[in-house]
Design an enzyme around this catalytic site. Structure first.
Site, PDB file in Angstrom:
ATOM      1  N   ILE A 120       0.839  -1.199   0.000  1.00 61.51           N
ATOM      2  CA  ILE A 120       0.000   0.000   0.000  1.00 61.51           C
ATOM      3  C   ILE A 120       0.874   1.249   0.000  1.00 61.51           C
ATOM      4  O   ILE A 120       0.698   2.147  -0.811  1.00 61.51           O
ATOM      5  CB  ILE A 120      -0.938   0.004   1.229  1.00 61.51           C
ATOM      6  CG1 ILE A 120      -1.894  -1.200   1.165  1.00 61.51           C
ATOM      7  CG2 ILE A 120      -1.728   1.294   1.310  1.00 61.51           C
ATOM      8  CD1 ILE A 120      -2.792  -1.329   2.377  1.00 61.51           C
ATOM      9  N   LYS A 132       0.791  -4.268   8.823  1.00 56.70           N
ATOM     10  CA  LYS A 132       1.947  -3.387   8.851  1.00 56.70           C
ATOM     11  C   LYS A 132       3.154  -4.121   9.393  1.00 56.70           C
ATOM     12  O   LYS A 132       3.076  -4.787  10.427  1.00 56.70           O
ATOM     13  CB  LYS A 132       1.682  -2.152   9.703  1.00 56.70           C
ATOM     14  CG  LYS A 132       2.877  -1.194   9.670  1.00 56.70           C
ATOM     15  CD  LYS A 132       2.535   0.202  10.105  1.00 56.70           C
ATOM     16  CE  LYS A 132       3.742   1.114   9.863  1.00 56.70           C
ATOM     17  NZ  LYS A 132       3.466   2.507  10.205  1.00 56.70           N
ATOM     18  N   ASP A 166     -12.751   0.407   7.358  1.00 61.22           N
ATOM     19  CA  ASP A 166     -12.054  -0.846   7.114  1.00 61.22           C
ATOM     20  C   ASP A 166     -11.653  -1.535   8.404  1.00 61.22           C
ATOM     21  O   ASP A 166     -11.090  -2.624   8.372  1.00 61.22           O
ATOM     22  CB  ASP A 166     -10.795  -0.608   6.290  1.00 61.22           C
ATOM     23  CG  ASP A 166     -11.126  -0.147   4.884  1.00 61.22           C
ATOM     24  OD1 ASP A 166     -10.235   0.434   4.253  1.00 61.22           O
ATOM     25  OD2 ASP A 166     -12.266  -0.357   4.436  1.00 61.22           O
TER      26      ASP A 166
END
Length: 560
Positions: free
Chosen positions: A469, A491, A518
């Site tokens: 991303i 992450k 989300d």
């Protein structure tokens, strides 16, 4: 022609037989005819049910005759006239004229007033007396003890007061005695122990006090014993173990104390054992359930039982209802592997001290309540609405106990609280001392599912550029899809640059990067040390590992 003659002969024979039968059942006693008319008048019965011009033995509803004499009167289902319904009284004096009356049934037919004392003197042939739900008041006349042929006595669901007359123990033929749902006080008369032909004894829902007579153990024919909802005290008599024919035992909602006699395990015919809501205590002996293989329904709830739940319970093949809620039972339930049909079983183990991990077997039950215990670890994937797990230590679920509560519980018992870790406690690596040279592999639990580093690699295609991303100064963001099809955001963080003072800012960056729709749930727990509430972030548990990776992988589950 021959066929017609045969049909004619059959018709004539039928008429002759019917005439003979009619003559046999026709009322032959003038006194009984007069008594029936008096009874119709005093009770206010409708003429359509008891028509004056018809023979009672053949045309009156509820009248049974034998050899031209009345032997049975049933008022159940009959209706009164308008005037009779305005003043429904227990006015049945004319019954004294039926000297062969074997059955009187007025169940559900209002007879406001007391049972006449003369019943026990004048109805000597009576075998069945059914006065259930008649709004009867007053006391039971002791004279009922004279009815030596009485087989069944039903007086339940009335407003009868006083004590249970000891004279009822003089009924040698009595098989059923039902005095439930009344206002009886005092103790249970020990004389009832003499009713050796008794198969059903129901004294439930009264105000009886004192002990259960130990002599009840001599009622060798007894199949149903119901003393539910009284104020009985003392212990459960060990003599009840002699009731080899007993099918149902209900001692619930009393004030019984002491332990449960393990000798009750000899009740091989028992199908229902209900002893909940008492003050019973101690451990439940394994021998109590070893030989009662016909048990289907067991209620031990809201007592003071402690120790482990005997594992032999799971091997009772027909057990389909078990309620042990509200005790101090403890231990793990890893052996909850039932030989019975779990798909129809309903278990309530709530409000106890059970702990440890849940197994996938809990999801196979028709209904199972595990709430208000101390279960930890992951929730099996097959758990649905049939499993109640509120107020436990399942940190990935809502409505659980506080972390402090759970830690104290496990610490007090010398147990390790693994705080929702996905691995079996016996397989978890020992924690290693912090060191700049030590690396960590992270295992994650999010919303009831467990994730290893290998699963995360699979979800992100080995952290491929296609799934990237964006790059961050402390780590990179990747999108991924779990095996179940749920999208996630992951992450990857460098531990060497991830310090406590930058923790909140790091979480804030992560939250702004992902769209708020989300992300679900409430918090992140990092390294078993920090518990930070940050709005809508989902609950993720990150815990220690070994030296294979130098990253923390933070996984947030996104809605479908």
């Amino acid at each position: 022609m021959e066929a017609h003659q045969v049909q004619l002969r059959v018709a004539l024979i039928f008429l002759l037989v019917n005439s003979v039968l009619t003559q046999q059942v026709r009322l032959s006693s003038d006194s009984e005819w007069s008594a029936l008319l008096d009874l119709r008048s005093s009770l206010g019965l409708r003429a359509r049910d008891w028509p004056r011009k018809a023979d009672p033995c053949s045309a009156w509803t509820g009248i049974t005759c034998q050899n031209g004499r009345v032997v049975g009167i049933t008022l159940s289902g009959l209706r009164r006239t308008y005037l009779g319904s305005r003043n429904p009284r227990f006015t049945v004096d004319s019954l004294a004229n039926f000297t062969l009356l074997a059955s009187f049934n007025s169940s559900g037919f209002l007879l406001k007033g007391s049972i006449p004392e003369w019943f026990g003197r004048s109805l000597s042939a009576l075998q069945l007396l059914d006065l259930r739900s008649c709004s009867i008041t007053g006391t039971i006349p002791p004279s009922l003890g004279n009815l030596s042929l009485l087989n069944s006595l039903y007086l339940s669901d009335n407003l009868i007061t006083g004590i249970i007359p000891p004279t009822l123990g003089q009924l040698p033929s009595l098989s059923v005695l039902n005095l439930s749902q009344n206002l009886f006080k005092g103790s249970i008369p020990p004389s009832l122990s003499a009713l050796r032909n008794l198969t059903n004894l129901d004294l439930s829902s009264n105000f009886l006090s004192g002990p259960i007579p130990s002599g009840f153990g001599s009622l060798s024919s007894l199949q149903f014993l119901n003393l539910y909802n009284n104020s009985l005290t003392g212990s459960i008599p060990v003599q009840l173990a002699n009731l080899s024919q007993l099918i149902e035992l209900d001692l619930g909602f009393n004030s019984l104390s002491g332990s449960v006699p393990e000798e009750l395990g000899r009740l091989g015919s028992l199908q229902k054992m209900l002893i909940g809501n008492n003050s019973l205590e101690g451990r439940l002996p394994r021998s109590l359930f070893l030989n009662v293989t016909r048990l289907q329904y067991v209620v031990l709830s809201w007592n003071r039982f402690d120790g482990n739940l005997p594992d032999v319970l799971w091997s009772i093949p027909q057990l389909n209802f078990l309620d042990v809620s509200g005790n101090n039972l403890t231990g793990v339930l890893s052996n909850l592997i039932a030989s019975f049909n779990a798909t129809r079983a309903m278990f309530n183990l709530s409000n106890n001290l059970f702990y440890g991990n849940l197994t996938s077997t809990v999801g196979k039950f028709s209904s199972i309540d595990l709430s208000s215990n101390y279960f930890e670890g992951s929730v099996p994937n097959n758990v649905g609405t049939n499993v109640v797990i509120a107020r436990n230590c399942l940190r990935s679920m809502l409505n659980q106990r506080s972390l402090e509560d759970c830690e104290v519980f496990y610490a007090e018992r010398g147990l390790t609280f693994y705080n929702d870790r996905s691995l079996d406690p016996t397989q978890l690596p020992l924690p290693e001392p912090a060191s700049n040279n030590k690396k960590r592999l992270t295992y994650i639990m999010a919303l009831g599912e467990s994730f290893t580093f290998e699963k995360i690699l699979q979800a992100t295609d080995n952290f491929s550029d296609t799934n990237l991303i964006k790059h961050g100064h402390s780590g990179d963001l990747f999108r991924g899809t779990l095996e179940s099809g749920f999208p996630v955001v992951i992450k990857r963080v460098d531990l060497s640059s991830f310090r406590e003072e930058t923790y909140m800012s790091e979480l804030d960056i992560f939250r702004k990067t992902s769209h708020p729709r989300d992300i679900q749930a409430s918090s992140i727990l990092l390294d078993d040390k920090y518990d930070v509430r940050i709005g809508s972030l989902s609950e993720v548990h990150v815990q220690g590992g070994d030296n294979h990776q130098n990253v923390i992988t933070r996984l947030l589950r996104m809605p479908q």
